[in-house]
Design a protein around this motif. Structure first.
Motif, PDB file in Angstrom:
ATOM      1  N   LYS A   1      18.921 -26.041 -27.794  1.00  0.00           N
ATOM      2  CA  LYS A   1      17.602 -25.329 -27.673  1.00  0.00           C
ATOM      3  C   LYS A   1      18.065 -23.968 -28.361  1.00  0.00           C
ATOM      4  N   VAL A   2      18.803 -23.256 -28.269  1.00  0.00           N
ATOM      5  CA  VAL A   2      19.225 -22.096 -28.940  1.00  0.00           C
ATOM      6  C   VAL A   2      18.922 -22.535 -30.327  1.00  0.00           C
ATOM      7  N   LEU A   3      19.769 -23.490 -31.277  1.00  0.00           N
ATOM      8  CA  LEU A   3      19.901 -23.594 -32.512  1.00  0.00           C
ATOM      9  C   LEU A   3      18.252 -24.181 -33.071  1.00  0.00           C
ATOM     10  N   SER A   4      17.555 -24.585 -32.035  1.00  0.00           N
ATOM     11  CA  SER A   4      16.323 -25.445 -32.440  1.00  0.00           C
ATOM     12  C   SER A   4      15.206 -24.355 -32.641  1.00  0.00           C
ATOM     13  N   HIS A   5      15.469 -23.201 -32.038  1.00  0.00           N
ATOM     14  CA  HIS A   5      14.273 -22.220 -32.186  1.00  0.00           C
ATOM     15  C   HIS A   5      13.973 -21.806 -33.313  1.00  0.00           C
ATOM     16  N   ARG A   6      12.821 -21.729 -33.499  1.00  0.00           N
ATOM     17  CA  ARG A   6      12.214 -21.538 -35.055  1.00  0.00           C
ATOM     18  C   ARG A   6      12.448 -19.992 -35.410  1.00  0.00           C
ATOM     19  N   LEU A   7      12.954 -19.749 -36.636  1.00  0.00           N
ATOM     20  CA  LEU A   7      13.248 -18.650 -37.126  1.00  0.00           C
ATOM     21  C   LEU A   7      11.816 -17.829 -37.293  1.00  0.00           C
ATOM     22  N   ILE A   8      12.057 -16.556 -36.988  1.00  0.00           N
ATOM     23  CA  ILE A   8      10.599 -15.562 -37.351  1.00  0.00           C
ATOM     24  C   ILE A   8      10.542 -15.513 -38.788  1.00  0.00           C
ATOM     25  N   GLY A   9       9.486 -16.095 -39.552  1.00  0.00           N
ATOM     26  CA  GLY A   9       9.492 -16.139 -41.084  1.00  0.00           C
ATOM     27  C   GLY A   9       8.454 -15.038 -41.740  1.00  0.00           C
ATOM     28  N   SER A  10       7.802 -14.643 -40.650  1.00  0.00           N
ATOM     29  CA  SER A  10       6.436 -13.732 -41.215  1.00  0.00           C
ATOM     30  C   SER A  10       6.204 -12.809 -40.163  1.00  0.00           C
ATOM     31  N   VAL A  11       5.341 -11.517 -40.707  1.00  0.00           N
ATOM     32  CA  VAL A  11       4.772 -10.766 -39.692  1.00  0.00           C
ATOM     33  C   VAL A  11       4.081 -11.494 -38.495  1.00  0.00           C
ATOM     34  N   TYR A  12       3.274 -12.451 -38.980  1.00  0.00           N
ATOM     35  CA  TYR A  12       2.404 -13.132 -37.995  1.00  0.00           C
ATOM     36  C   TYR A  12       3.437 -13.684 -36.879  1.00  0.00           C
ATOM     37  N   ASP A  13       4.519 -14.458 -36.989  1.00  0.00           N
ATOM     38  CA  ASP A  13       5.301 -14.928 -36.195  1.00  0.00           C
ATOM     39  C   ASP A  13       5.875 -13.826 -35.447  1.00  0.00           C
ATOM     40  N   LEU A  14       6.316 -12.620 -35.715  1.00  0.00           N
ATOM     41  CA  LEU A  14       6.927 -11.494 -35.167  1.00  0.00           C
ATOM     42  C   LEU A  14       5.892 -11.017 -34.120  1.00  0.00           C
ATOM     43  N   TRP A  15       4.367 -10.888 -34.709  1.00  0.00           N
ATOM     44  CA  TRP A  15       3.411 -10.268 -33.895  1.00  0.00           C
ATOM     45  C   TRP A  15       3.212 -11.556 -32.471  1.00  0.00           C
ATOM     46  N   GLN A  16       3.586 -12.706 -32.916  1.00  0.00           N
ATOM     47  CA  GLN A  16       3.523 -13.581 -31.883  1.00  0.00           C
ATOM     48  C   GLN A  16       4.286 -13.650 -30.740  1.00  0.00           C
ATOM     49  N   ARG A  17       5.312 -13.338 -30.995  1.00  0.00           N
ATOM     50  CA  ARG A  17       6.686 -13.221 -30.179  1.00  0.00           C
ATOM     51  C   ARG A  17       6.606 -12.006 -29.654  1.00  0.00           C
ATOM     52  N   MET A  18       6.018 -11.055 -30.091  1.00  0.00           N
ATOM     53  CA  MET A  18       5.812  -9.557 -29.440  1.00  0.00           C
ATOM     54  C   MET A  18       4.550  -9.631 -28.305  1.00  0.00           C
ATOM     55  N   ALA A  19       3.745 -10.644 -28.816  1.00  0.00           N
ATOM     56  CA  ALA A  19       2.737 -10.683 -27.847  1.00  0.00           C
ATOM     57  C   ALA A  19       3.123 -11.595 -26.673  1.00  0.00           C
ATOM     58  N   GLU A  20       3.979 -12.562 -26.793  1.00  0.00           N
ATOM     59  CA  GLU A  20       4.794 -13.229 -25.829  1.00  0.00           C
ATOM     60  C   GLU A  20       5.380 -12.418 -24.781  1.00  0.00           C
ATOM     61  N   ARG A  21       6.208 -11.503 -25.597  1.00  0.00           N
ATOM     62  CA  ARG A  21       7.099 -10.631 -24.674  1.00  0.00           C
ATOM     63  C   ARG A  21       6.042  -9.765 -23.636  1.00  0.00           C
ATOM     64  N   GLU A  22       4.886  -9.331 -24.341  1.00  0.00           N
ATOM     65  CA  GLU A  22       4.135  -8.441 -23.416  1.00  0.00           C
ATOM     66  C   GLU A  22       3.518  -9.211 -22.238  1.00  0.00           C
ATOM     67  N   ALA A  23       3.204 -10.623 -22.513  1.00  0.00           N
ATOM     68  CA  ALA A  23       2.732 -11.406 -21.449  1.00  0.00           C
ATOM     69  C   ALA A  23       3.826 -11.679 -20.300  1.00  0.00           C
ATOM     70  N   TYR A  24       5.150 -11.928 -20.863  1.00  0.00           N
ATOM     71  CA  TYR A  24       6.230 -12.065 -19.974  1.00  0.00           C
ATOM     72  C   TYR A  24       6.367 -10.842 -19.034  1.00  0.00           C
ATOM     73  N   ILE A  25       6.428  -9.701 -19.646  1.00  0.00           N
ATOM     74  CA  ILE A  25       6.463  -8.416 -18.942  1.00  0.00           C
ATOM     75  C   ILE A  25       5.467  -8.288 -17.802  1.00  0.00           C
ATOM     76  N   GLU A  26       4.103  -8.614 -18.353  1.00  0.00           N
ATOM     77  CA  GLU A  26       2.993  -8.757 -17.202  1.00  0.00           C
ATOM     78  C   GLU A  26       3.500  -9.719 -16.036  1.00  0.00           C
ATOM     79  N   GLN A  27       3.937 -10.845 -16.424  1.00  0.00           N
ATOM     80  CA  GLN A  27       4.294 -11.956 -15.414  1.00  0.00           C
ATOM     81  C   GLN A  27       5.440 -11.500 -14.675  1.00  0.00           C
ATOM     82  N   PHE A  28       6.231 -10.855 -14.994  1.00  0.00           N
ATOM     83  CA  PHE A  28       7.506 -10.254 -14.360  1.00  0.00           C
ATOM     84  C   PHE A  28       6.856  -9.217 -13.362  1.00  0.00           C
TER      85      PHE A  28
END
Length: 583
Positions: free
Chosen positions: A439-466
């Protein structure tokens, strides 16, 4: 025609021989140049190490004493808790020079055994002398010697990060924290060792060498603030300052058996601190405070949270230390958990939480079970992807290009810089046998600004969930393991990073978190380890079990966590645990 043909063949053969010879020569020169550069880097590192060792020896010789009265007074000084020592300095019962020399003697003696220091601060004695002639106490830390992690800028000293390329570049000014400490009367007197690039739970680099754990020299003191923790545990400092992006204050505090606090980002200033991955998004680095006890952490925070800091760094939230919250006596409602799905803890680490939980309940506090939501996704899909978003390019180019790579860092670098197609192949092959590694090896590397923003949006959603899960149970404090294991052996540091899930989670969330020792690894913990299987008895679990086996007597801590900007409440819980579970 035959003659012409032969001439052509001879010409071609000559060209091939010439080309081969030239190619071989070029390759030879290239290899020779690389070997030469490597030798020069090694010489430069060894030269700096020798200069630093000599400077520390000079300090040691300057303070050594055969006078029985002076030696006895120094032992008395070294035995004082920080609040009492600082009070006696402010009252004039002790002089700053007297206290500095006591700690210089002790710190250099500790360093002789475990190599926790990088360099002495050159103007420490002059500063102590100036403190002594001041008309009135300069602040809360009047005359207190403090130790500083190597990645903090101190004017006139190089901030190396364990590489040679910065050895000849002294800092132009002090880090903001150092400036505020001086305004509060403190005397920075030594810098402490780090792992190369800071991104490791070992504490070794080719410039200053390897730091040993003062409790067990065969084990790591932790990283990246390992030199700080080792020095404080060894008695060579009462108050130190580190930094934390993935447990770099809390892990060494656990490994060495001291207290450490990671505040909310921007509660104290990070200006003037070097980072292993400057620009990293989502997993937040912050300076931290380290000491023998919680009251000392509180005093350190109180000394920093003053108008001087707010003026020097306008990005810091201008809220002073709220002593009334720290000293509050009302019963607390505390959530607790003993395990994360991503890395079940070894027996001693889970036992420590139950031990602290029962002690808190007996003292009248309410403890509520809490399950961190979807922690495996948070750690693997968010923390791992965000902290390696550049595929290791920053530290491999900014720090490690043309450098000698520390032996304990090599494994991590290969993993973090592996091309995506190799990750996918390995993940596919390993999935049936070792699903966590896959699972650690299979995660897709962040390859663009769009990918980074998507992960940051997921982080914000996770913080809200927590936060929603905490709100449902009316919780603003948590008690949990400080790590997945006690102090590891340095050769296992790169392969046991999964255990840091307990600390990196709160860098992702940007919650204040601290660790406080409550017990030690017992024979029973060691016996139970035989039946421990971790996540699924995969290679990571096997290394964790191997490095933890025989850890009897090592310190075991718990982690106390609060909501953002509630450092005083976090410290209050730490103090309560410290009082109820004395080691």
């Amino acid at each position: 025609m035959d003659r012409v043909y032969n001439l052509i063949v001879d010409s071609v053969n000559t060209s091939v021989v010439t080309y081969t010879a030239v190619s071989a020569g070029v390759l030879s020169c290239y290899v020779g140049l690389k070997v030469y550069r490597r030798q020069q880097v090694k010489k430069k590192a060894l030269k700096k190490r020798e200069e630093s060792r000599k400077a520390l020896q000079d300090v040691q010789r300057s303070v050594v004493t055969d006078d029985g009265t002076t030696a006895a007074k120094r032992r008395e000084i070294l035995s004082l808790p920080l609040p009492q020592l600082s009070q006696q300095l402010r009252d004039g019962q002790l002089s700053a020079v007297q206290v500095l020399q006591a700690f210089q003697e002790k710190a250099t003696a500790v360093n002789d055994k475990i190599n926790c220091l990088t360099e002495p601060v050159p103007d420490a004695l002059v500063r102590a002398q100036n403190v002594d002639v001041a008309d009135q106490p300069l602040g809360l830390l009047h005359g207190v010697p403090v130790s500083i992690k190597e990645n903090y800028n101190i004017k006139g000293m190089a901030t190396t990060m364990g590489v040679t390329k910065h050895l000849d570049t002294p800092a132009d000014e002090d880090a903001v924290i150092v400036q505020v400490l001086k305004k509060q009367g403190a005397v920075p007197f030594v810098k402490t060792n780090i792992p190369q690039t800071l991104l490791s739970i070992s504490c070794s680099n080719p410039v200053f060498g390897n730091t040993l754990n003062p409790v067990d020299p065969t084990r790591s003191p932790g990283g990246s603030s390992g030199g700080e923790a080792a020095l404080i545990k060894g008695g060579g400092s009462l108050l130190g300052f580190g930094s934390d992006i993935g447990g770099s204050v809390r892990t060494p505090a656990l490994f060495c058996g001291i207290c450490g606090l990671k505040p909310t980002a921007k509660r104290i200033s990070g200006r003037g601190l070097m980072k292993g991955s400057p620009g990293v998004q989502g997993v937040i680095s912050t300076p931290g405070v380290m000491a023998r006890d919680v009251d000392s952490l509180a005093l350190g925070m109180k000394a920093l949270l003053v108008p001087d800091m707010f003026q020097l760094d306008p990005q810091v939230i201008p809220v002073p230390f709220r002593q009334e919250i720290y000293e509050d006596k009302k019963p607390m409602r505390i959530g607790y958990f003993t395990t994360l799905q991503s890395c079940p803890p070894t027996p001693s680490m889970g036992r420590a939480v139950i031990m602290a939980k029962e002690a808190l309940e007996k003292a009248g506090h309410t403890l509520v079970p809490f399950d961190p939501p979807d922690d495996l996704r948070a750690i693997v899909d968010l923390v791992t992807r965000l902290i390696t978003a550049d595929n290791g390019r920053t530290f491999s180019t900014m720090w490690l290009k043309d450098e000698i790579i520390d032996e304990y860092l090599k494994g991590q670098i290969h993993l973090w810089t592996m091309p995506h197609y190799l990750r996918k192949i390995q993940a596919f092959l390993l999935k049936p046998f070792w699903p966590r590694i896959a699972k650690v090896l299979s995660h897709r590397l962040i390859g663009s600004v769009y990918d980074l923003w998507q992960r940051m949006a997921e982080r914000e959603a996770y913080i809200e969930q927590f936060l929603d899960e905490l709100k449902k149970k009316d919780l603003d404090l948590l008690l949990c393991p400080a790590l997945g294991m006690p102090a590891c052996k340095p050769e296992h540091a790169g392969r046991t990073l999964a255990t840091t899930a307990y600390v990196t989670l709160f860098n992702l969330l940007n919650f204040p978190a601290g660790v406080v020792p409550v017990t030690m690894v017992t024979e029973e913990d060691d016996r139970l380890l035989d039946d421990w299987i971790g996540y699924g008895n995969d290679p990571i679990d096997k290394v964790i079990k191997k490095t933890t086996k025989g850890a009897v007597g090592l310190p075991v801590s718990v982690q106390c966590v609060a909501l953002p900007w509630q450092e005083e409440k976090c410290l209050r819980l730490m103090k309560e645990v410290e009082t109820l579970c004395p080691v």
